[in-house]
Design an enzyme around this catalytic site. Structure first.
Site, PDB file in Angstrom:
ATOM      1  N   MET A 283      -1.149   6.156   5.585  1.00  0.00           N
ATOM      2  CA  MET A 283      -0.947   6.301   4.177  1.00  0.00           C
ATOM      3  C   MET A 283       0.428   5.867   3.730  1.00  0.00           C
ATOM      4  O   MET A 283       0.569   5.532   2.575  1.00  0.00           O
ATOM      5  CB  MET A 283      -1.305   7.722   3.797  1.00  0.00           C
ATOM      6  CG  MET A 283      -0.552   8.343   2.669  1.00  0.00           C
ATOM      7  SD  MET A 283       1.023   9.059   3.091  1.00  0.00           S
ATOM      8  CE  MET A 283       0.666  10.058   4.461  1.00  0.00           C
ATOM      9  N   PRO A 284       1.429   5.814   4.592  1.00  0.00           N
ATOM     10  CA  PRO A 284       2.710   5.311   4.081  1.00  0.00           C
ATOM     11  C   PRO A 284       2.632   3.825   3.728  1.00  0.00           C
ATOM     12  O   PRO A 284       1.963   3.048   4.396  1.00  0.00           O
ATOM     13  CB  PRO A 284       3.674   5.505   5.247  1.00  0.00           C
ATOM     14  CG  PRO A 284       3.009   6.469   6.160  1.00  0.00           C
ATOM     15  CD  PRO A 284       1.541   6.290   5.962  1.00  0.00           C
ATOM     16  N   LEU A 285       3.315   3.479   2.655  1.00  0.00           N
ATOM     17  CA  LEU A 285       3.550   2.080   2.334  1.00  0.00           C
ATOM     18  C   LEU A 285       5.011   1.840   2.667  1.00  0.00           C
ATOM     19  O   LEU A 285       5.896   2.515   2.139  1.00  0.00           O
ATOM     20  CB  LEU A 285       3.284   1.800   0.854  1.00  0.00           C
ATOM     21  CG  LEU A 285       3.688   0.412   0.354  1.00  0.00           C
ATOM     22  CD1 LEU A 285       2.963  -0.682   1.129  1.00  0.00           C
ATOM     23  CD2 LEU A 285       3.438   0.292  -1.129  1.00  0.00           C
TER      24      LEU A 285
ATOM     25  N   PHE B 221       0.619  -0.280   6.687  1.00  0.00           N
ATOM     26  CA  PHE B 221       0.735  -1.135   5.507  1.00  0.00           C
ATOM     27  C   PHE B 221       2.221  -1.365   5.273  1.00  0.00           C
ATOM     28  O   PHE B 221       2.936  -0.443   4.894  1.00  0.00           O
ATOM     29  CB  PHE B 221       0.063  -0.482   4.293  1.00  0.00           C
ATOM     30  CG  PHE B 221      -1.406  -0.220   4.522  1.00  0.00           C
ATOM     31  CD1 PHE B 221      -2.327  -1.213   4.268  1.00  0.00           C
ATOM     32  CD2 PHE B 221      -1.836   0.992   5.024  1.00  0.00           C
ATOM     33  CE1 PHE B 221      -3.688  -0.995   4.496  1.00  0.00           C
ATOM     34  CE2 PHE B 221      -3.182   1.230   5.261  1.00  0.00           C
ATOM     35  CZ  PHE B 221      -4.109   0.237   4.994  1.00  0.00           C
TER      36      PHE B 221
ATOM     37  N   THR C   4       6.891   4.914   0.908  1.00  0.00           N
ATOM     38  CA  THR C   4       6.152   5.623  -0.133  1.00  0.00           C
ATOM     39  C   THR C   4       5.083   6.439   0.575  1.00  0.00           C
ATOM     40  O   THR C   4       4.255   5.885   1.315  1.00  0.00           O
ATOM     41  CB  THR C   4       5.530   4.636  -1.133  1.00  0.00           C
ATOM     42  OG1 THR C   4       6.558   3.808  -1.675  1.00  0.00           O
ATOM     43  CG2 THR C   4       4.830   5.376  -2.255  1.00  0.00           C
TER      44      THR C   4
END
Length: 127
Positions: free
Chosen positions: A1-3, A40, A72
């Site tokens: 889930m981190p960008l 990602f 993020t």
């Protein structure tokens, strides 16, 4: 889930850039329990006039190896987990590709789980 957004000065090798991405990802897996394949990342190289940074702010001695890492993430981690992540990223980048601790700046941007769509126009975390 981190960008993950990684910004550095232009001119580093592909292996150098890959080592940064790989070690940030592994630190996220170790410290934030990020699942396998949840990767990602955007790596941006900049000319010196496009990546402006203080070489001495907060008592640091920054060099041209400076790397800015913006993560993020969902707002679900404790401060202890964040501190562990920061330390682990710096430790890993020191080992490979050999970036000094003063040259690693990390910015964590948090948001609600409903702010993510991984595709298909759905907010997968809140369905």
């Amino acid at each position: 889930m981190p960008l993950v957004r990684i910004s550095l000065l232009r001119g580093k090798s592909r292996a150098y850039r890959s080592a940064i991405a790989e070690n940030v990802y592994e630190a996220l897996r170790e410290s934030f329990n990020v699942p396998e394949d949840d990767r990602f990342m955007v790596i941006s190289e900049h000319d010196p006039e496009e990546l402006v940074f203080s070489r001495s702010y907060m008592g640091m001695a920054r060099t041209d190896d400076f790397v800015l890492i913006q993560l993020t993430v969902s707002n679900t981690r404790t401060q202890a987990q964040k501190n562990a992540l920061y330390a682990r990223i710096v430790e890993r980048l020191q080992q490979n590709p050999g970036i000094g601790p003063d040259d690693v700046m990390i910015s964590l941007v948090e948001g609600d789980k409903g702010n993510w769509s991984f595709g298909r126009g759905l907010a997968q975390y809140v369905i």
